[in-house]
Design a protein around this motif. Structure first.
Motif, PDB file in Angstrom:
ATOM      1  N   LEU A 169     -28.582  14.524 -43.768  1.00  0.00           N
ATOM      2  CA  LEU A 169     -29.426  13.743 -42.859  1.00  0.00           C
ATOM      3  C   LEU A 169     -28.996  13.919 -41.414  1.00  0.00           C
ATOM      4  O   LEU A 169     -29.247  13.059 -40.567  1.00  0.00           O
ATOM      5  N   GLY A 170     -28.324  15.024 -41.144  1.00  0.00           N
ATOM      6  CA  GLY A 170     -27.880  15.315 -39.786  1.00  0.00           C
ATOM      7  C   GLY A 170     -26.816  14.354 -39.310  1.00  0.00           C
ATOM      8  O   GLY A 170     -25.822  14.119 -40.010  1.00  0.00           O
ATOM      9  N   PRO A 171     -27.016  13.733 -38.151  1.00  0.00           N
ATOM     10  CA  PRO A 171     -25.994  12.811 -37.616  1.00  0.00           C
ATOM     11  C   PRO A 171     -25.848  11.534 -38.427  1.00  0.00           C
ATOM     12  O   PRO A 171     -24.890  10.781 -38.246  1.00  0.00           O
ATOM     13  N   PHE A 172     -26.787  11.272 -39.342  1.00  0.00           N
ATOM     14  CA  PHE A 172     -26.730  10.052 -40.142  1.00  0.00           C
ATOM     15  C   PHE A 172     -25.962  10.238 -41.446  1.00  0.00           C
ATOM     16  O   PHE A 172     -25.923   9.329 -42.285  1.00  0.00           O
ATOM     17  N   GLY A 173     -25.372  11.410 -41.639  1.00  0.00           N
ATOM     18  CA  GLY A 173     -24.557  11.646 -42.824  1.00  0.00           C
ATOM     19  C   GLY A 173     -25.339  12.336 -43.928  1.00  0.00           C
ATOM     20  O   GLY A 173     -26.165  13.224 -43.669  1.00  0.00           O
ATOM     21  N   THR A 174     -25.118  11.921 -45.155  1.00  0.00           N
ATOM     22  CA  THR A 174     -25.768  12.531 -46.307  1.00  0.00           C
ATOM     23  C   THR A 174     -26.382  11.466 -47.211  1.00  0.00           C
ATOM     24  O   THR A 174     -26.032  10.289 -47.122  1.00  0.00           O
ATOM     25  N   PHE A 175     -27.278  11.925 -48.078  1.00  0.00           N
ATOM     26  CA  PHE A 175     -27.940  11.032 -49.023  1.00  0.00           C
ATOM     27  C   PHE A 175     -27.874  11.657 -50.406  1.00  0.00           C
ATOM     28  O   PHE A 175     -28.136  12.855 -50.563  1.00  0.00           O
ATOM     29  N   GLN A 176     -27.512  10.867 -51.418  1.00  0.00           N
ATOM     30  CA  GLN A 176     -27.398  11.357 -52.785  1.00  0.00           C
ATOM     31  C   GLN A 176     -28.587  10.860 -53.603  1.00  0.00           C
ATOM     32  O   GLN A 176     -28.644   9.684 -53.999  1.00  0.00           O
ATOM     33  N   PRO A 177     -29.559  11.728 -53.902  1.00  0.00           N
ATOM     34  CA  PRO A 177     -30.784  11.291 -54.595  1.00  0.00           C
ATOM     35  C   PRO A 177     -30.548  10.708 -55.982  1.00  0.00           C
ATOM     36  O   PRO A 177     -31.330   9.873 -56.430  1.00  0.00           O
ATOM     37  N   SER A 178     -29.485  11.131 -56.665  1.00  0.00           N
ATOM     38  CA  SER A 178     -29.253  10.640 -58.023  1.00  0.00           C
ATOM     39  C   SER A 178     -29.034   9.127 -58.055  1.00  0.00           C
ATOM     40  O   SER A 178     -29.367   8.468 -59.045  1.00  0.00           O
ATOM     41  N   GLU A 179     -28.480   8.553 -56.973  1.00  0.00           N
ATOM     42  CA  GLU A 179     -28.296   7.105 -56.915  1.00  0.00           C
ATOM     43  C   GLU A 179     -29.644   6.398 -56.825  1.00  0.00           C
ATOM     44  O   GLU A 179     -29.854   5.347 -57.440  1.00  0.00           O
ATOM     45  N   PHE A 180     -30.556   6.978 -56.066  1.00  0.00           N
ATOM     46  CA  PHE A 180     -31.911   6.437 -55.968  1.00  0.00           C
ATOM     47  C   PHE A 180     -32.628   6.549 -57.311  1.00  0.00           C
ATOM     48  O   PHE A 180     -33.375   5.657 -57.717  1.00  0.00           O
ATOM     49  N   THR A 181     -32.371   7.657 -58.025  1.00  0.00           N
ATOM     50  CA  THR A 181     -33.018   7.893 -59.317  1.00  0.00           C
ATOM     51  C   THR A 181     -32.620   6.832 -60.335  1.00  0.00           C
ATOM     52  O   THR A 181     -33.415   6.458 -61.207  1.00  0.00           O
ATOM     53  N   LYS A 182     -31.387   6.331 -60.268  1.00  0.00           N
ATOM     54  CA  LYS A 182     -30.959   5.272 -61.193  1.00  0.00           C
ATOM     55  C   LYS A 182     -31.829   4.029 -61.045  1.00  0.00           C
ATOM     56  O   LYS A 182     -32.249   3.425 -62.040  1.00  0.00           O
TER      57      LYS A 182
END
Length: 384
Positions: free
Chosen positions: A124-137
């Motif tokens: 996410l650029g300057p906002f870090g990263t996002f892990q979609p698997s957590e959203f999938t739960k």
């Protein structure tokens, strides 16, 4: 005569909305305790790598604050809005979330950011990263709850259970490619919700044995990496790759009954790599001892108990299944994490909820707790 006395005299009932403040307090307390332990376990590594002992703490703090805001906001929204269509779009919010999860999981397979050989994050650029698997739960919880709510009696037949599994299979399949451990958690959520909703249970044991057989075959016949983990688990003291688990066991043993004291761990000083992540429970045992470890487990038991109380008092089946899914999610991750740290099962990457370091994990988990609180907020309490 007061108003309440008048209502009692007239036989009227005063109906109030319930809100589970016990669940709210436990969630916030565990998150705060997690930040204390993250600072304790990561300060040495953060100082060495980033010259800032609070580096990981500050990142986690931002995620917890955002997560708490999301939790409070979601808790005040009627969860039944998820079943309503979004404007002119011919889909409800559950279906949109389902499609979004599939898109994100597909995207991360091709364009995801890789860390330590695993491609599980979206930059996410300057906002870090996002892990979609957590959203999938979370999506798995609301999607399966929605499907079962629509056809509750179908689960009394094997064909109904198979239909639900087919509908949920895209979520599970995409995560299997990315991370088998997370896929096991999602599978447990899907099957657990179906198990709670169905009256007939016998066929779950059949499919359970079949599933275990498929996983064993996959590990030993098609996945050399995970078969090595089995060898490490069986020979942790002699296997060259058993270093991390062995050091975690040393930490647990050295903690004794009351621990070495908060911040006094020796194993976090480079012996356990990234001790603020999945292995954080071993440092809890070392610094707070058996007493602290039992206290943490009891906090999770209380959290699960509150989720159970909400689920059985939910105003409808959809709300009850959502809380059951959240309960299963928390319980499965706690059991697996503690079992891995104590070498009771082969090593796998499952974080300890609210306590292990991980911005996406804690933020989405807090928002997920907001769903449970939203269900509690729709419970009507009657007083005569």
């Amino acid at each position: 005569m007061t108003k309440s006395e008048q209502e009692r005299m007239n036989g009227k009932k005063k109906i109030n909305n319930y809100y589970d403040y016990s669940l709210l307090f436990l969630t916030i307390f565990l998150s705060c305790f997690g930040m204390v332990m993250i600072y304790s376990t990561s300060s040495y590594t953060a100082q060495v790598k980033f010259s800032d002992p609070t580096y990981f703490l500050k990142k986690q703090l931002v995620s917890v604050i955002l997560g708490v805001i999301a939790m409070l906001a979601v808790s005040k929204i009627d969860y039944r809005i998820l079943m309503k269509k979004a404007g002119r779009i011919p889909f409800n919010l559950v279906t949109l979330a389902y499609l979004m999860a599939i898109i994100l999981q597909t995207y991360v397979l091709f364009f995801g950011k890789e860390f330590n050989g695993a491609k599980r994050w979206i930059s996410l650029g300057p906002f870090g990263t996002f892990q979609p698997s957590e959203f999938t739960k979370v999506v798995a919880i609301i999607f399966v709850s929605y499907i079962v709510n629509k056809l509750p009696r179908s689960l009394n037949r094997v064909s109904g259970f198979i239909r639900v599994m087919i509908l949920a299979s895209p979520l599970i399949f995409l995560i299997v490619i990315e991370n088998l451990s997370t896929a096991l958690v999602v599978s447990a959520i899907v099957v657990g919700i179906c198990f709670v909703a169905s009256r007939k249970k016998w066929y779950y044991f059949f499919f359970g044995f079949l599933f275990v057989g498929m996983v064993v075959a996959y590990i030993f016949l098609g996945d050399e990496f995970r078969s090595v983990r089995i060898d490490v688990w069986r020979n942790v003291e002699t296997h060259p790759l058993g270093f991390q688990i062995l050091q975690g066991l040393y930490a647990i043993a050295s903690g004794g009954v009351f621990g070495t004291g908060l911040g006094e761990s020796m194993q976090k000083l480079g012996f356990i790599p990234e001790s603020h992540n999945d292995m954080i429970f071993s440092i809890i045992c070392e610094e707070l001892g058996l007493f602290g470890a039992i206290a943490v487990v009891l906090l999770f038991v209380l959290l699960i108990w509150r989720l159970f109380i909400i689920s059985i008092n939910a105003p409808d089946l959809f709300g009850g299944l959502i809380c059951s899914g959240v309960l299963i999610h928390i319980a499965v991750q706690v059991i697996i994490n503690v079992a891995v740290v104590t070498n009771s099962i082969p090593s796998t990457g499952i974080p300890l909820p609210f306590i292990s370091y991980g911005g996406t994990s804690v933020a989405i988990l807090l928002a997920e707790m907001g769903l449970a609180l939203s269900v509690s907020n729709q419970i009507r309490s009657e007083r005569i």
